[in-house]
Design an enzyme around this catalytic site. Structure first.
Site, short mmCIF file in Angstrom:
data_model
loop_
_atom_site.label_atom_id
_atom_site.label_comp_id
_atom_site.label_asym_id
_atom_site.label_seq_id
_atom_site.Cartn_x
_atom_site.Cartn_y
_atom_site.Cartn_z
N CYS A 23 0.85 -1.20 0.00
CA CYS A 23 0.00 0.00 0.00
C CYS A 23 0.88 1.24 0.00
O CYS A 23 2.11 1.17 0.06
CB CYS A 23 -0.94 0.01 1.21
SG CYS A 23 -0.07 0.13 2.79
N CYS A 26 3.32 1.57 2.92
CA CYS A 26 4.58 0.83 2.72
C CYS A 26 5.53 1.62 1.82
O CYS A 26 6.74 1.70 2.08
CB CYS A 26 4.29 -0.53 2.09
SG CYS A 26 3.30 -1.64 3.11
N ASP A 443 8.96 42.97 1.02
CA ASP A 443 9.94 43.88 0.43
C ASP A 443 9.19 44.71 -0.61
O ASP A 443 8.11 44.33 -1.06
CB ASP A 443 11.06 43.07 -0.22
CG ASP A 443 12.08 43.97 -0.90
OD1 ASP A 443 12.56 44.90 -0.24
OD2 ASP A 443 12.36 43.73 -2.09
N ASP A 649 12.13 39.57 -3.45
CA ASP A 649 12.49 39.17 -4.81
C ASP A 649 13.75 38.32 -4.84
O ASP A 649 14.19 37.91 -5.90
CB ASP A 649 12.63 40.38 -5.73
CG ASP A 649 13.72 41.34 -5.27
OD1 ASP A 649 14.46 41.00 -4.33
OD2 ASP A 649 13.83 42.43 -5.85
N ASP A 653 17.52 40.01 -0.40
CA ASP A 653 16.67 39.67 0.73
C ASP A 653 17.05 38.36 1.41
O ASP A 653 16.30 37.88 2.25
CB ASP A 653 15.21 39.58 0.26
CG ASP A 653 14.73 40.90 -0.32
OD1 ASP A 653 15.14 41.95 0.20
OD2 ASP A 653 13.94 40.87 -1.27
#
Length: 759
Positions: A23, A26, A443, A649, A653
């Site tokens: 299954c 597992c 930002d 962005d 940062d």
């Protein structure tokens, strides 16, 4: 985008045959066992095909360690040779056992339930033969799995199914050979194996739907491409043969095979399958194009910049696969309970069997008392039969498969739902963190703004000591220095001139600006381009352009300066518009009780002006912040009890992205490899931020619902089975349904991915 030849190397992979998996639980155990080893990039495990594919991140794969780790987890693994036992062959073998179970069990059900011949000697003999075939063929997977787990000192669902079915079958064989006149349980023994097998088959089918997005990504790239040869001729080649700097021709309707830069032509490219952006993107000379996207209406010639797993699409696939196979912290609870559950169930089953076997009358009376409140059930007619059959029912009903599936199915569904929207979630832990966010720090440039600024006006300052530098010359200097930076302000200045200027030395000072040595008219000059605060510390000037700065800052523009030889000579007013949906995003986050903050390196008037437009209070704005100050700002919020997400962005940062509980990078597909972020938005639509947080909250809610259902199901079902209110057949049905309930609940997240989830 890098084009080094080292990026063309595709990591090796190894295919393993894994025995003992029955299954999805597992498969997850095998995945966890392999991923715990060093040198593993990704793992793809299928219980249905009994195979595992290991993708290596090292040039020296240690296959033996993988085999040993899988064996220690209670499964048997061996390396598959090329061409050996294809997936379809293994799948058909699994289905053959399932059909044997169905064909053997249904006639027994018809004979007992509809024809009423269950007590005849001839039917008992036929049932013995049919049940024996089901045990040997359809039950082989369960017995093999239980034996492998036993050898490793473990127990799992296979243990319970094998014991339950064997108990019913062994009792019935003994009763048949002894000439016992009562009811035999050959049908129940076969039904246990068959119904559990059907449940696993349905589970595999439903789980496959959850992985549909990943399969769609895997099928995006074409197998062949048209390459322009050195002599100008065109030749169709396999995509695997393409190398960096090759020229590839793209006709209208072609799917782009690798990443590259447009060298000739103009066209529109459909990138929605990669970034989630619905509108086609215009591509011209110099534009980047990505593998898996579709060329719509023009003819293009592209230069290959990345192939194989260096392409943006390959990195997206790796990120989605990593998220699907990762574990969240909340999963540890289910894992701990599952590891202890099977031994406890074995004790409960043994106690039930002993109780019915040695205190049959008292157990029957207790059953009768509850029957007045619940329902009536026909009980086994003798203490021995009751001991075997009710004990078998307890073993079957208590299978902990649903507990093991509760978390990973929800994470898989959420990761795929996010991927369809161009949202890459790094792993299950990131998803879990996103669901607990109380504050979002944005930002400014490229995040709340469009990220496509332009120079609105230039102010020329005192140049009496450098009169040879006219306005055109200053623009050429500024553009040349800015051209090597990826910052949006630098790109705006770089557009002022296309002339090249020799730069013997060039540096980018994070949070400050650009510093270069420029060869100019036989002399080397020091040129600075960046923030006014930095320039005022390093330079002097009779006119600092204060009126110019104040006028443009009041309009929401940013002002940077150019200095040559420590003289401030020019100011550039750079306007970057607020994104159209920014105010709506801030408002939506506020409605979800998430506080919104703004941090920026720009001056305070510009920051406050933009904050007012976006609906952010001024007391939640930090202006003129260097990268390390952004990280300290996030840290102060965390010390105040906030769970902080930082959205940037990814250019300057990184410290704040690392410091925040959750880092969200707003970037294009070429930037998706940023390791500082937990979540990456492949397009720049910040509307995805509240959507991501809402999806994460929905995922956590789904995981908790799944765990509650799994615990509640077992807590309620085990006593009912022990008291004789659930036959082994009903127990097998209920166990399979519990798995489907958990998976179905998780798949609701895929629907949420098609619309914006609610908080």
């Amino acid at each position: 985008m890098q084009t080094q030849s080292s990026r063309q190397t595709v990591p090796t992979s190894t295919r393993l045959k894994v025995q003992g998996m029955t299954c999805g639980h597992c498969a997850r155990k095998v995945t966890a066992a392999i991923q715990s080893l060093p040198g593993i990039k990704a793992v793809d495990v299928s219980a249905e095909t009994q195979q595992a594919t290991v993708f290596w991140s090292t040039d020296e794969p240690d296959v033996d360690s993988v085999v040993r780790s899988v064996t220690a987890a209670g499964y048997h693994a061996e390396v598959m040779e090329a061409g050996e036992a294809t997936s379809e062959a293994r799948r058909s073998g699994w289905h053959a056992g399932l059909w044997v179970g169905v064909c053997g069990t249904v006639p027994m059900m018809v004979g007992e339930w509809f024809l009423g011949v269950g007590d005849t000697h001839g039917f008992k003999a036929v049932s013995f033969l049919l049940a024996g075939v089901v045990q040997v063929v359809a039950g082989a997977r369960f017995y093999r799995g239980a034996w492998l787990q036993l050898k490793a000192g473990h127990s799992n669902m296979d243990t319970l199914v094998a014991l339950g079915s064997t108990t019913a079958f062994a009792y019935s064989v003994w009763a048949l050979l002894a000439g016992w006149p009562g009811h035999l349980y050959f049908m129940e023994a076969s039904a246990i194996i068959t119904l559990v097998s059907v449940g696993h088959w349905l589970e595999a089918r439903v789980s496959a739907n959850a992985a549909r997005s990943l399969r769609a990504l895997l099928s995006l790239t074409p197998q062949r491409a048209r390459r322009r040869e050195a002599d100008g001729s065109e030749r169709e080649v396999a995509v695997a043969e393409l190398r960096a700097d090759d020229r590839v021709l793209l006709r209208p309707g072609d799917t782009i095979p690798v990443d590259g830069l447009v060298q000739e032509g103009f066209s529109s490219v459909e990138e929605s399958m990669l970034t989630g952006e619905s509108m086609p993107v215009d591509k011209r000379v110099g534009s980047e194009v990505y593998a898996g996207t579709a060329n719509l209406n023009g003819r293009l010639v592209m230069r290959v910049t990345a192939t194989g797993e260096a392409t943006a699409l390959a990195q997206i696939i790796a990120a989605v696969r990593r998220a699907q196979t990762s574990a969240a912290s909340i999963q540890r609870l289910g894992d701990r309970v599952s590891s202890l559950f099977v031994p406890v169930v074995l004790l409960i089953a043994a106690a039930s069997a002993l109780g019915w076997g040695f205190a049959y009358d008292q157990a029957r009376d207790l059953h009768g008392q509850f029957a007045n409140l619940l329902w009536s059930m026909p009980l086994p007619q003798t203490p021995l039969a009751a001991a075997f059959i009710i004990g078998a029912g307890v073993l079957i009903i208590a299978c902990p498969c649903a507990m093991g599936l509760a978390t990973p199915t929800a994470i898989m569904a959420a990761a795929n739902a996010a991927a369809r929207r161009g949202i890459l979630i790094r792993d299950g832990v990131a998803l879990e963190k996103a669901g607990a966010i109380t504050a979002v720090v944005f930002d400014k440039t490229g995040t709340l703004t469009t990220g496509k600024p332009v120079v609105a006006e230039t102010a020329w300052l005192d140049r009496r000591e450098t009169a040879e530098l006219d306005e055109a010359a200053l623009n050429r200097l500024s553009a040349a220095v800015a051209r090597h930076s990826l910052h949006p302000f630098s790109r705006a200045v770089a557009a002022l001139s296309s002339d090249e200027v020799s730069l013997p030395e060039w540096r980018e000072l994070r949070g400050a600006g650009l510093l270069a040595r420029v060869a100019w008219q036989g002399q080397e000059r020091t040129v600075r381009l960046g923030s006014l605060r930095w320039l005022h510390k390093a330079c002097s000037g009779r006119d600092d352009g204060r009126d110019f700065v104040e006028r443009w800052s009041a309009q929401g523009a940013s002002v940077i300066g150019l200095a040559v030889d420590e003289r401030l000579l020019a100011l550039y007013a750079i306007r970057d518009e607020l994104k159209p949906g920014a105010a709506d995003v801030v408002r939506e986050l506020g409605h979800s009780d998430v506080r919104v903050y703004l941090v920026t390196g720009d001056n305070a008037p510009t920051a406050f002006n933009l904050a007012r437009q976006a609906g952010i209070p001024e007391d939640r704005v930090l202006a003129e912040a260097r990268p390390e100050e952004k990280a300290r700002f996030v840290s102060r919020l965390q010390e105040g009890g906030e769970r902080v997400a930082f959205v940037g962005d990814g250019i300057n940062d990184a410290p704040a992205l690392e410091q925040a509980h959750l880092g969200v990078a707003v970037s294009r597909a070429s930037d998706i490899a940023r390791e500082a972020a937990d979540i990456i938005l492949l397009n720049t639509e910040i509307e995805a931020v509240p959507e991501t947080l809402a999806l994460a909250r929905a995922t956590l809610r789904t995981i908790k619902q799944n765990l509650f259902w799994a615990f509640f199901y077992n807590a309620a079902a085990i006593p009912l089975a022990a008291l004789g209110f659930l036959s082994p057949v009903l127990c097998a049905v209920a166990m399979g349904l519990s798995d489907l309930v958990v998976i179905g609940n998780a798949l609701r997240l895929r629907i949420a991915g098609r619309r914006r989830p609610t908080a």
